[in-house]
Design a protein around this motif. Sequence first.
Motif, PDB file in Angstrom:
ATOM      1  N   ILE A  72      44.806  42.957  41.554  1.00  0.00           N
ATOM      2  CA  ILE A  72      43.922  41.812  41.286  1.00  0.00           C
ATOM      3  C   ILE A  72      43.902  41.449  39.809  1.00  0.00           C
ATOM      4  O   ILE A  72      44.067  40.282  39.430  1.00  0.00           O
ATOM      5  CB  ILE A  72      42.488  42.110  41.760  1.00  0.00           C
ATOM      6  CG1 ILE A  72      42.450  42.289  43.281  1.00  0.00           C
ATOM      7  CG2 ILE A  72      41.531  40.992  41.330  1.00  0.00           C
ATOM      8  CD1 ILE A  72      42.766  41.038  44.063  1.00  0.00           C
ATOM      9  N   ASN A  73      43.722  42.442  38.938  1.00  0.00           N
ATOM     10  CA  ASN A  73      43.456  42.173  37.521  1.00  0.00           C
ATOM     11  C   ASN A  73      44.707  42.071  36.650  1.00  0.00           C
ATOM     12  O   ASN A  73      44.711  41.317  35.676  1.00  0.00           O
ATOM     13  CB  ASN A  73      42.542  43.272  36.953  1.00  0.00           C
ATOM     14  CG  ASN A  73      41.209  43.329  37.673  1.00  0.00           C
ATOM     15  OD1 ASN A  73      40.641  42.299  38.033  1.00  0.00           O
ATOM     16  ND2 ASN A  73      40.710  44.542  37.908  1.00  0.00           N
ATOM     17  N   GLU A  74      45.742  42.819  36.979  1.00  0.00           N
ATOM     18  CA  GLU A  74      46.932  42.823  36.130  1.00  0.00           C
ATOM     19  C   GLU A  74      48.089  42.032  36.752  1.00  0.00           C
ATOM     20  O   GLU A  74      48.710  41.218  36.088  1.00  0.00           O
ATOM     21  CB  GLU A  74      47.375  44.263  35.844  1.00  0.00           C
ATOM     22  CG  GLU A  74      46.343  45.053  35.043  1.00  0.00           C
ATOM     23  CD  GLU A  74      46.836  46.442  34.680  1.00  0.00           C
ATOM     24  OE1 GLU A  74      48.053  46.598  34.433  1.00  0.00           O
ATOM     25  OE2 GLU A  74      46.020  47.374  34.670  1.00  0.00           O
ATOM     26  N   LYS A  75      48.360  42.293  38.018  1.00  0.00           N
ATOM     27  CA  LYS A  75      49.472  41.600  38.667  1.00  0.00           C
ATOM     28  C   LYS A  75      49.072  40.207  39.130  1.00  0.00           C
ATOM     29  O   LYS A  75      49.929  39.378  39.458  1.00  0.00           O
ATOM     30  CB  LYS A  75      49.984  42.423  39.847  1.00  0.00           C
ATOM     31  CG  LYS A  75      51.392  42.062  40.280  1.00  0.00           C
ATOM     32  CD  LYS A  75      51.965  43.095  41.211  1.00  0.00           C
ATOM     33  CE  LYS A  75      53.365  42.692  41.668  1.00  0.00           C
ATOM     34  NZ  LYS A  75      54.315  42.570  40.538  1.00  0.00           N
ATOM     35  N   LYS A  76      47.767  39.922  39.143  1.00  0.00           N
ATOM     36  CA  LYS A  76      47.226  38.609  39.502  1.00  0.00           C
ATOM     37  C   LYS A  76      47.643  38.183  40.910  1.00  0.00           C
ATOM     38  O   LYS A  76      47.973  37.026  41.177  1.00  0.00           O
ATOM     39  CB  LYS A  76      47.663  37.543  38.488  1.00  0.00           C
ATOM     40  CG  LYS A  76      47.303  37.831  37.054  1.00  0.00           C
ATOM     41  CD  LYS A  76      45.805  37.951  36.856  1.00  0.00           C
ATOM     42  CE  LYS A  76      45.451  38.204  35.399  1.00  0.00           C
ATOM     43  NZ  LYS A  76      44.000  38.391  35.206  1.00  0.00           N
ATOM     44  N   LYS A  79      43.782  37.635  46.401  1.00  0.00           N
ATOM     45  CA  LYS A  79      42.922  38.657  47.006  1.00  0.00           C
ATOM     46  C   LYS A  79      43.325  38.973  48.439  1.00  0.00           C
ATOM     47  O   LYS A  79      43.247  40.117  48.888  1.00  0.00           O
ATOM     48  CB  LYS A  79      41.469  38.216  46.945  1.00  0.00           C
ATOM     49  CG  LYS A  79      40.914  38.204  45.526  1.00  0.00           C
ATOM     50  CD  LYS A  79      39.459  37.777  45.497  1.00  0.00           C
ATOM     51  CE  LYS A  79      38.927  37.790  44.059  1.00  0.00           C
ATOM     52  NZ  LYS A  79      37.524  37.352  43.983  1.00  0.00           N
TER      53      LYS A  79
END
Length: 410
Positions: A72-76, A79
């Motif tokens: 979620i936060n790095e690879k975007k 969800k």
Amino acid sequence: MDLEQFEEVEKWLNNVKGGSKPTYRAGLTLFCQWCGLNPAQLLDEAEEDRKKSRRERGKPEARLMEFYNYLINEKKVAKKTATLYFTAVRSFYKWNGFPLNVKTPKAAPKKENRKAVITPEIVKKLVDHASTLRDRAIILFLFQGGFDVSTLCSLNYGDVKNELEAEKIPMMIHVVREKEEVEYFTFVGRDAVEVLKAYLNDRRAKGEELKYDTPLFIKDKAKRRKGERISPHHIQNMLRETAIKAGLITKEEMDKVDFNPYRPHALRAAFSSILRLNGFDPVLVDFMMGHSIPYNGAYLIPPPEKVRQMYAEVEAQLSISTAVKDVSEIEEKLNTYKKILEDVQAENKRLREQFNALWEEVRIMNELFAQIVENPEMLSTLKEMYGIVKEMEKNPMLRMKLMELKESLQ
């Protein structure tokens, strides 16, 4: 990393439904790459973790949550995709004897992720902007047949062959939904049948031989091996692109959402709503969508031919051609009413002008009457003038002489 070489992976994938295997395999591959362990090492680690005291256990669970946050936060990653990968890894552990005590994260609801309310007019827009005959047929099968995308992908030519050759409309399709392990039947209307015929004829014209087990829908030539079955992923992408082309949603809006408002499930839900609103028993609707129904619910399902008749009675509500016809009829009626209104307005104007003229005559008569009341002798003069007018009507020569006299005086 070649996951297929590991016995643990083979064991796991044998228990995964066909349509989910590519996504689950991709999720486990990414997880192994991220943590630097192969599938066997993951299970070894889990086994060692279970030997620890309850307070010290939980390393696999913690690693899986870290993986989700990384996606979620790095690879975007979207969800939805991150949740699918999370579920895939948890499934791998479970089928190898190490169920993880961790719940699947759920994304907070977003208003952008609404499911569009699908109408025949919207479906027609999607069909009109679909790039190929195949895509048009797929859209209509989803809407008119209530198929889930995985079941649609699993259809073979043999599933429709007999009904197509018999030219049955509505066309009945017997299928097995792998997700629920349910055998059922549903129908599609004339719109879907006609487009499917055109699509299959096009494939025959290109030299393809359609056999009983030939996939009903195949990938585009540029993206497939010969006769390769289409996948749910391709259909999802196709509907995203088609919705944008149809002007139902902008590309910017689509980029913001986790789910396409015009996704296959929205078309499937519209099928359910239309049947229910037209009096179909909810148990029958669930059956036609491949849902599991209660054991005694099977007794409530009418014979196929009876359901065909019931479907035929509501087919107009699912038809995009009927929707266009209805719109045209409404426009024609509006034009007729507009012409009638224009004629009524013109007649009102004419009557108003006549009324004004009569009102002016009444006004003049009232003035003349008032003068006569004040000057009674005018009455005898008027009688004489009236007599002259009557005489002129009887004697044309007199009227001509009076006209000549008038001209000479001028």
